[in-house]
Scaffold this active site. Structure first.
Site, PDB file in Angstrom:
ATOM      1  N   HIS A  65      42.515  47.105  34.613  1.00 46.35           N
ATOM      2  CA  HIS A  65      43.449  47.237  35.731  1.00 46.35           C
ATOM      3  C   HIS A  65      44.544  46.192  35.623  1.00 46.35           C
ATOM      4  O   HIS A  65      44.389  45.178  34.948  1.00 46.35           O
ATOM      5  CB  HIS A  65      42.723  47.084  37.072  1.00 46.35           C
ATOM      6  CG  HIS A  65      42.021  45.775  37.240  1.00 46.35           C
ATOM      7  ND1 HIS A  65      40.778  45.529  36.700  1.00 46.35           N
ATOM      8  CD2 HIS A  65      42.377  44.629  37.868  1.00 46.35           C
ATOM      9  CE1 HIS A  65      40.399  44.296  36.996  1.00 46.35           C
ATOM     10  NE2 HIS A  65      41.357  43.722  37.703  1.00 46.35           N
ATOM     11  N   CYS A 230      40.246  37.091  42.262  1.00 46.57           N
ATOM     12  CA  CYS A 230      40.436  37.280  40.827  1.00 46.57           C
ATOM     13  C   CYS A 230      41.925  37.278  40.530  1.00 46.57           C
ATOM     14  O   CYS A 230      42.739  37.341  41.452  1.00 46.57           O
ATOM     15  CB  CYS A 230      39.780  38.577  40.343  1.00 46.57           C
ATOM     16  SG  CYS A 230      40.552  40.087  40.970  1.00 46.57           S
TER      17      CYS A 230
END
Length: 722
Positions: A65, A230
């Site tokens: 991603h 993240c």
């Protein structure tokens, strides 16, 4: 608003053998659907995110991603692989692959949907339904959460799945999910009774962490607050939150999670933090406002640990809480810079010192890249006399190339002027968190004032961090704690560091710096060759780790006041740093059978990485076979460094690889030195792999190579901008 996923974005027979091929196959579907405008640009962004940390998860899931300017709207493509694809998960290949594409600055509703999918992936019923889906339309509907008995979504920021799997929405599973949602959103509501307004979407059958108050009875469950984050804030952030929530329910622990992700940052209620018995931080970027948790038993790990071993983290924080309270004054001393995560308070001084220095160098690198390349461009346009040009603020002609060259040089020189203060400031930051920034920057500026240079910046940063840590350990009255980080610590630490740098250590360091500069200027013959060999060994020993960074920072520091010796050092360092990936690329080309299929694929990319002076291109090979690869790379780097010095090659740019050849003195001999080291390293790797017994999953097999993380991989991305 278009659907996040449709049937044409689903491939139930994904045939790709590698993660790069899988990403390309799914990305091509996005391009065909008009969701991605530039295939190669988007795949480059996906690869850059993958390089930060493998995106494979336990349970057979891969979630490549990224956020990219080439994405028109938040999109998800899904592939199901029969053979499995290695995404670096500890338990093996992934058969479910989700390619998540978010536009730069994407809207909150769509990003919330993406984060919700990440939570769904923690549900075995959901992933089981996807494995059983027979039609692409069915799989797309499951991911969108379309079920006959689905109720309308009440809050756009909540999870939209309710339930995407085959189970009905009622029952224990739905109740448990509602509890998790209320836990993760509790911080957005004022006061301790934060659960009321959120009970509209799915009332929880049991009290959740937000209902807990500090005055709860002694028999109340153990309470934990957690933060997950993240680098992109799309997937791992929310998967870690969901995984921790499930483990907390299993352990009968009350948990409130703050997800610092792309769908929003909603702060934990201060009363929840005050009532908490412990704290879990699962993150790969800096936790915002970390000082809120001072004095609490703390477990600090990477975000993937929150996904893969949540029960262990809960047990660990309970064990720490059982030992008794933590002094609040000690808590801020724990390093929190992004590259410091994973360091333990029990690490030895040498390990912590290396981490602190790496922090400063890593933050300095972007200034090096921007300033150095602008200066190199100025020299290319206006020649080496451009440094004598008048200020462009007083004299600038739009149609003259000399004026543009002067502009680039003066902007680049300004950026270079920040090198030492940034180095010192972020060394102190690595030691003492944000309170170390002010004295660190002040100390670095003083180092420039007294001509102490790069070495002065190192010392100033260490002094600033030490002074702040000492002040933080002083027990102050509660009434003063609020002003300590804003007024008292910056004032006292800056005064102390300024005194030490101006009157105690600054002048001796400046004298040492002057002697070192004079030595570099006079380098010739055997001395220069020996230095080139040493720098080559350092550049290739850890492929982007501490020694590599020290050698590189030493070379860049000389560019601030260039002389013939410092320009030779810069040339030798860049030449040696190009060797490892080029050597691995050559070895996989001439003896491909000695390498795995994944390594051969990495070898193709290593040509470009090596030519661009990205030493980290050799890390996948070193991680899989360090005893053969690293010594071979070091020998080749030493050959190249020594030859570059012997040939008298010079370089005025801090980065660029073959793309700055016009700025290299003796360019043909320089390229010859790089080629010689590359051939030597490649030959040694081939020889050692041919003689040595093949290890499992290495020479002679087509199994995917283990995507092991090199000991320095946590910091190597910053050096890719060198």
């Amino acid at each position: 608003m278009s659907e996040l996923i449709s049937a044409d974005l689903v491939d139930l027979d994904l045939s790709a053998a590698t993660k790069d091929a899988a990403a390309r196959s799914l990305a091509e579907r996005m391009v065909a659907a008009g969701r991605v405008t530039d295939l190669e640009g988007f795949l480059a962004d996906v690869a850059a995110r993958e390089a930060q940390m493998p995106t494979g998860l336990d349970g057979g899931i891969g979630i490549p991603h990224c956020r990219s300017a080439h994405v028109t709207e938040p999109t998800l493509a899904f592939g199901r692989s029969a053979a499995g694809i290695d995404f670096g998960a500890a338990d093996g290949p992934a058969d479910l692959v989700f390619l998540i594409a978010a536009p730069t600055g994407g809207d909150a509703d769509h990003l919330s949907i993406l984060s919700s999918l990440a939570r769904q992936l923690m549900d075995e019923a959901f992933t089981g339904a996807l494995r059983a889906a027979a039609e692409p339309a069915r799989a797309a509907a499951l991911i969108r959460g379309e079920q006959p008995d689905q109720q309308p979504e009440q809050q756009p920021e909540q999870r939209p799945e309710q339930q995407p799997e085959e189970e009905p929405q009622s029952g224990p599973q739905a109740a448990s999910r509602s509890e998790s949602r209320s836990e993760s959103r509790s911080e957005s509501e004022p006061g301790p009774e934060a659960d009321g307004p959120r009970s509209a979407d799915a009332p929880a059958p049991e009290p959740t962490a937000p209902e807990a108050a500090p005055e709860a009875p002694a028999s109340a469950p153990f309470r934990i607050v957690a933060v997950t984050s993240c680098p992109t804030g799309i997937a791992h952030t929310y998967m870690a939150a969901e995984s921790l929530a499930k483990a907390a329910r299993a352990a009968e622990v009350e948990l409130a999670v703050e997800t610092q992700g792309s769908a929003g940052f909603q702060r934990l209620d201060p009363q929840l933090i005050a009532a908490a018995d412990g704290v879990i931080l699962a993150h790969d970027v800096e936790v915002r406002d970390r000082e809120r948790f001072a004095g609490k038993p703390l477990v600090d790990v990477g975000v993937k640990a929150g996904i893969n071993r949540p029960a262990e983290l809960i047990a660990e924080v309970r064990e720490k809480a059982a030992r008794g309270p933590v002094p609040a004054a000690d808590a801020p001393a724990r390093p929190t810079a992004p590259m410091d995560q994973g360091a333990e308070t029990t690490d030895g001084f040498a390990t912590r010192l290396r981490t602190w220095l790496m922090t400063g160098v890593s933050y300095m690198v972007p200034f090096v890249a921007a300033g150095g390349l602008l200066i190199a461009l100025a020299f290319a346009i206006g020649g080496y006399t451009v440094d004598k040009a008048p200020s462009v603020a007083d004299h600038f002609l739009w149609t003259e190339s000399a004026s543009w060259a002067a502009l680039f040089f003066q902007v680049g020189s300004t950026a270079f002027g920040f090198l030492v203060p940034v180095l010192a400031g972020f060394i102190a930051y690595g030691m003492a968190d944000r309170p170390g920034l002010v004295p660190g920057f002040v100390g670095g500026a003083v180092a420039l004032t007294v001509n102490a240079g790069f070495l002065g910046g190192l010392i100033a940063g260490l002094l600033a961090g030490a002074v702040v840590r000492a002040i933080q350990r002083v027990d102050v009255p509660p009434v003063l704690r609020g002003i300590m980080p804003v007024v008292v610590i910056p004032l006292l630490s800056s005064a102390a560091v300024g005194f030490l740098m101006f009157l105690v250590v600054g002048k001796p360091i400046a004298a040492l710096q002057k002697a070192l500069t004079g030595w570099l200027s006079g380098l010739s013959g055997a001395n220069a060759v020996i230095l080139g060999v040493l720098l080559g060994l350092m550049m290739c020993f850890d492929l982007g780790g501490p020694l590599n960074k020290v050698a590189y920072a030493f070379a860049v520091g000389g560019l601030a006041n260039p002389n013939p010796g410092s320009l030779k050092v810069m040339a030798a360092v860049m030449a040696a740093g190009m060797v490892p990936p080029l050597a691995m690329a050559l070895a996989t080309t001439v003896r491909g059978r000695l390498f795995t299929r994944a390594e051969r694929e990495n070898g193709k990319a290593a040509w470009v990485l090596g030519a661009s002076f990205i030493t980290e291109g050799a890390i996948p090979f070193a991680a899989a076979d360090p005893l053969r690869v690293i010594p071979s790379a070091m020998v080749g780097g030493a050959v190249t460094g020594g030859l570059s010095m012997a040939f008298g090659c010079t370089l005025r740019a801090p980065h660029g690889g073959v793309f700055v050849v016009p700025l290299i003195g003796q360019p043909l001999l320089y390229l010859l030195a790089v080629a010689a080291g590359t051939v030597v390293s490649a030959a040694l790797v081939v020889l050692l792999k041919s003689l040595g017994a093949p290890a499992a999953g290495t020479p002679g097999t087509d199994a995917p190579a283990a995507d092991a993380t090199h000991p320095q991989v946590s910091t190597h991305r910053e050096v890719t901008t060198h």
